[in-house]
Design a protein around this motif. Structure first.
Motif, PDB file in Angstrom:
ATOM      1  N   GLU A 158       0.835  -1.207   0.000  1.00  0.00           N
ATOM      2  CA  GLU A 158       0.000   0.000   0.000  1.00  0.00           C
ATOM      3  C   GLU A 158       0.869   1.256   0.000  1.00  0.00           C
ATOM      4  O   GLU A 158       0.523   2.261  -0.643  1.00  0.00           O
ATOM      5  CB  GLU A 158      -0.908  -0.010   1.223  1.00  0.00           C
ATOM      6  CG  GLU A 158      -1.866   1.181   1.312  1.00  0.00           C
ATOM      7  CD  GLU A 158      -2.869   1.228   0.181  1.00  0.00           C
ATOM      8  OE1 GLU A 158      -3.391   2.331  -0.108  1.00  0.00           O
ATOM      9  OE2 GLU A 158      -3.148   0.162  -0.430  1.00  0.00           O
ATOM     10  N   LEU A 159       1.988   1.193   0.687  1.00  0.00           N
ATOM     11  CA  LEU A 159       2.908   2.331   0.702  1.00  0.00           C
ATOM     12  C   LEU A 159       3.404   2.646  -0.706  1.00  0.00           C
ATOM     13  O   LEU A 159       3.485   3.812  -1.107  1.00  0.00           O
ATOM     14  CB  LEU A 159       4.084   2.023   1.622  1.00  0.00           C
ATOM     15  CG  LEU A 159       5.205   3.073   1.665  1.00  0.00           C
ATOM     16  CD1 LEU A 159       4.680   4.385   2.242  1.00  0.00           C
ATOM     17  CD2 LEU A 159       6.377   2.561   2.494  1.00  0.00           C
ATOM     18  N   LYS A 160       3.702   1.618  -1.474  1.00  0.00           N
ATOM     19  CA  LYS A 160       4.206   1.834  -2.833  1.00  0.00           C
ATOM     20  C   LYS A 160       3.118   2.418  -3.736  1.00  0.00           C
ATOM     21  O   LYS A 160       3.396   3.274  -4.580  1.00  0.00           O
ATOM     22  CB  LYS A 160       4.731   0.520  -3.397  1.00  0.00           C
ATOM     23  CG  LYS A 160       5.909  -0.025  -2.619  1.00  0.00           C
ATOM     24  CD  LYS A 160       6.442  -1.305  -3.214  1.00  0.00           C
ATOM     25  CE  LYS A 160       7.214  -1.016  -4.473  1.00  0.00           C
ATOM     26  NZ  LYS A 160       7.887  -2.219  -4.992  1.00  0.00           N
ATOM     27  N   CYS A 212       0.664   4.342  -2.687  1.00  0.00           N
ATOM     28  CA  CYS A 212       0.516   5.741  -2.265  1.00  0.00           C
ATOM     29  C   CYS A 212       1.678   6.596  -2.752  1.00  0.00           C
ATOM     30  O   CYS A 212       1.489   7.763  -3.111  1.00  0.00           O
ATOM     31  CB  CYS A 212       0.414   5.816  -0.742  1.00  0.00           C
ATOM     32  SG  CYS A 212      -1.137   5.167  -0.072  1.00  0.00           S
ATOM     33  N   PHE A 218       0.244   9.251   1.692  1.00  0.00           N
ATOM     34  CA  PHE A 218       1.572   8.641   1.736  1.00  0.00           C
ATOM     35  C   PHE A 218       2.106   8.636   3.168  1.00  0.00           C
ATOM     36  O   PHE A 218       2.660   7.627   3.637  1.00  0.00           O
ATOM     37  CB  PHE A 218       2.524   9.413   0.820  1.00  0.00           C
ATOM     38  CG  PHE A 218       3.945   8.922   0.876  1.00  0.00           C
ATOM     39  CD1 PHE A 218       4.303   7.717   0.296  1.00  0.00           C
ATOM     40  CD2 PHE A 218       4.924   9.669   1.525  1.00  0.00           C
ATOM     41  CE1 PHE A 218       5.621   7.269   0.351  1.00  0.00           C
ATOM     42  CE2 PHE A 218       6.231   9.231   1.583  1.00  0.00           C
ATOM     43  CZ  PHE A 218       6.584   8.025   0.987  1.00  0.00           C
ATOM     44  N   ALA A 233       0.388   6.025   5.050  1.00  0.00           N
ATOM     45  CA  ALA A 233       0.890   4.704   4.672  1.00  0.00           C
ATOM     46  C   ALA A 233       2.215   4.404   5.368  1.00  0.00           C
ATOM     47  O   ALA A 233       2.467   3.261   5.770  1.00  0.00           O
ATOM     48  CB  ALA A 233       1.053   4.624   3.152  1.00  0.00           C
ATOM     49  N   LEU A 234       3.065   5.428   5.523  1.00  0.00           N
ATOM     50  CA  LEU A 234       4.306   5.242   6.273  1.00  0.00           C
ATOM     51  C   LEU A 234       4.017   4.802   7.707  1.00  0.00           C
ATOM     52  O   LEU A 234       4.665   3.893   8.245  1.00  0.00           O
ATOM     53  CB  LEU A 234       5.108   6.540   6.282  1.00  0.00           C
ATOM     54  CG  LEU A 234       5.885   6.907   5.015  1.00  0.00           C
ATOM     55  CD1 LEU A 234       6.445   8.315   5.134  1.00  0.00           C
ATOM     56  CD2 LEU A 234       7.002   5.918   4.747  1.00  0.00           C
ATOM     57  N   VAL A 273       2.894   1.150   7.855  1.00  0.00           N
ATOM     58  CA  VAL A 273       4.015   0.208   7.769  1.00  0.00           C
ATOM     59  C   VAL A 273       4.729   0.132   9.126  1.00  0.00           C
ATOM     60  O   VAL A 273       5.084  -0.952   9.592  1.00  0.00           O
ATOM     61  CB  VAL A 273       5.008   0.627   6.669  1.00  0.00           C
ATOM     62  CG1 VAL A 273       6.240  -0.287   6.679  1.00  0.00           C
ATOM     63  CG2 VAL A 273       4.328   0.571   5.299  1.00  0.00           C
ATOM     64  N   TYR A 299      13.150  -0.117   5.760  1.00  0.00           N
ATOM     65  CA  TYR A 299      12.003   0.793   5.809  1.00  0.00           C
ATOM     66  C   TYR A 299      12.381   2.076   6.565  1.00  0.00           C
ATOM     67  O   TYR A 299      11.996   3.183   6.163  1.00  0.00           O
ATOM     68  CB  TYR A 299      10.808   0.126   6.491  1.00  0.00           C
ATOM     69  CG  TYR A 299       9.839   1.128   7.069  1.00  0.00           C
ATOM     70  CD1 TYR A 299       8.974   1.840   6.245  1.00  0.00           C
ATOM     71  CD2 TYR A 299       9.828   1.393   8.438  1.00  0.00           C
ATOM     72  CE1 TYR A 299       8.114   2.789   6.765  1.00  0.00           C
ATOM     73  CE2 TYR A 299       8.973   2.330   8.970  1.00  0.00           C
ATOM     74  CZ  TYR A 299       8.109   3.032   8.133  1.00  0.00           C
ATOM     75  OH  TYR A 299       7.275   3.984   8.654  1.00  0.00           O
ATOM     76  N   ARG A 302      12.059   5.879   5.279  1.00  0.00           N
ATOM     77  CA  ARG A 302      11.304   6.916   6.003  1.00  0.00           C
ATOM     78  C   ARG A 302      12.164   8.151   6.273  1.00  0.00           C
ATOM     79  O   ARG A 302      11.706   9.280   6.112  1.00  0.00           O
ATOM     80  CB  ARG A 302      10.792   6.340   7.320  1.00  0.00           C
ATOM     81  CG  ARG A 302       9.887   7.283   8.119  1.00  0.00           C
ATOM     82  CD  ARG A 302       9.620   6.698   9.480  1.00  0.00           C
ATOM     83  NE  ARG A 302      10.873   6.500  10.201  1.00  0.00           N
ATOM     84  CZ  ARG A 302      11.002   5.686  11.236  1.00  0.00           C
ATOM     85  NH1 ARG A 302       9.971   4.978  11.662  1.00  0.00           N
ATOM     86  NH2 ARG A 302      12.169   5.560  11.833  1.00  0.00           N
ATOM     87  N   SER A 315      12.660   1.931  -1.706  1.00  0.00           N
ATOM     88  CA  SER A 315      11.457   1.119  -1.941  1.00  0.00           C
ATOM     89  C   SER A 315      11.821  -0.205  -2.600  1.00  0.00           C
ATOM     90  O   SER A 315      11.294  -1.258  -2.236  1.00  0.00           O
ATOM     91  CB  SER A 315      10.464   1.884  -2.816  1.00  0.00           C
ATOM     92  OG  SER A 315       9.903   2.971  -2.129  1.00  0.00           O
TER      93      SER A 315
END
Length: 207
Positions: A53-55, A57, A84, A87-88, A91, A118, A122, A147
């Motif tokens: 989902e992070l990718k 976003c 985004f 989403a961070l 995670v 990760y 971030r 990523s």
């Protein structure tokens, strides 16, 4: 007829009871192993889902921010940035749950490798860079690089966890699975038995 002073009929009962106990023990042991593995599988599944989902976003954020040449509104860009950032945090939450849940040593070690990557992602994706066009390329490069590395670490996490956390199986199915894996590796030597990967992040070469 007796053996060691014990009647044959009684020996039959003893052997039958022993076999019944052994079968029951093995069945219950399998249930306990499944109960032990299930929450760990669920925690790792949450990490994989949150990372994917992070990718998504990230791709939408770059698109809405105009970094891909698309004409968009300021409201849409700000909304995509908030998604985004959320989403961070998702995670981060998924990894936090994983740290509390995963106890298989090899799985935990690989999970933490993914977590540290990760963390690099971030820290490197400085949102302030979006406010200045001269930093756009630096932002895209950092986001893409970390990523893709995170994607590889999570794929390795699935590989490590496949045998250690998959549902317990009888020996016959283990043999069938071994044969199936050998066939996959022979059919796709460039990928082997690796888990299917999510689409790469923007700039990674895949959509």
């Amino acid at each position: 007829m007796t053996f060691l002073g014990v009647p044959a009929a009684l020996w039959g009962g003893i052997i039958g009871s022993t076999l019944t106990y052994l079968i029951t023990f093995l069945r219950e042991r399998r249930k306990l192993e499944d109960a032990h593995r299930a929450p760990q599988r669920e925690a790792l599944g949450e990490i994989i889902s949150a990372a994917n989902e992070l990718k998504v976003c990230a791709s939408d954020m770059l698109d809405q921010a105009g970094l891909t040449g698309r004409q968009t509104s300021e409201d849409a860009a700000l909304s995509s940035i908030r998604l985004f950032e959320r989403a961070l945090l998702d995670v981060e939450r998924a990894f936090a749950v994983g740290r509390l849940t995963v106890v298989e040593a090899a799985c935990y070690e690989q999970m933490m490798r993914a977590y540290h990557e990760y963390s690099r992602l971030r820290r490197s994706t400085n949102m302030a860079w979006l406010a200045n066009s001269q930093y756009w390329q630096r932002f895209i490069k950092a986001l893409t690089t970390h990523s893709d590395i995170l994607d590889n670490e999570i794929a390795s996490l699935v590989d490590v966890s496949q045998d250690r956390l998959s549902p317990t199986q009888g020996w016959r199915n283990k043999v069938r699975m071994k044969v199936a894996r050998a066939r996959i590796e022979a059919s796709f030597p460039e990928e082997g038995n690796r888990t299917p990967r999510a689409p790469q992040s923007p700039g990674g070469g895949q959509g």
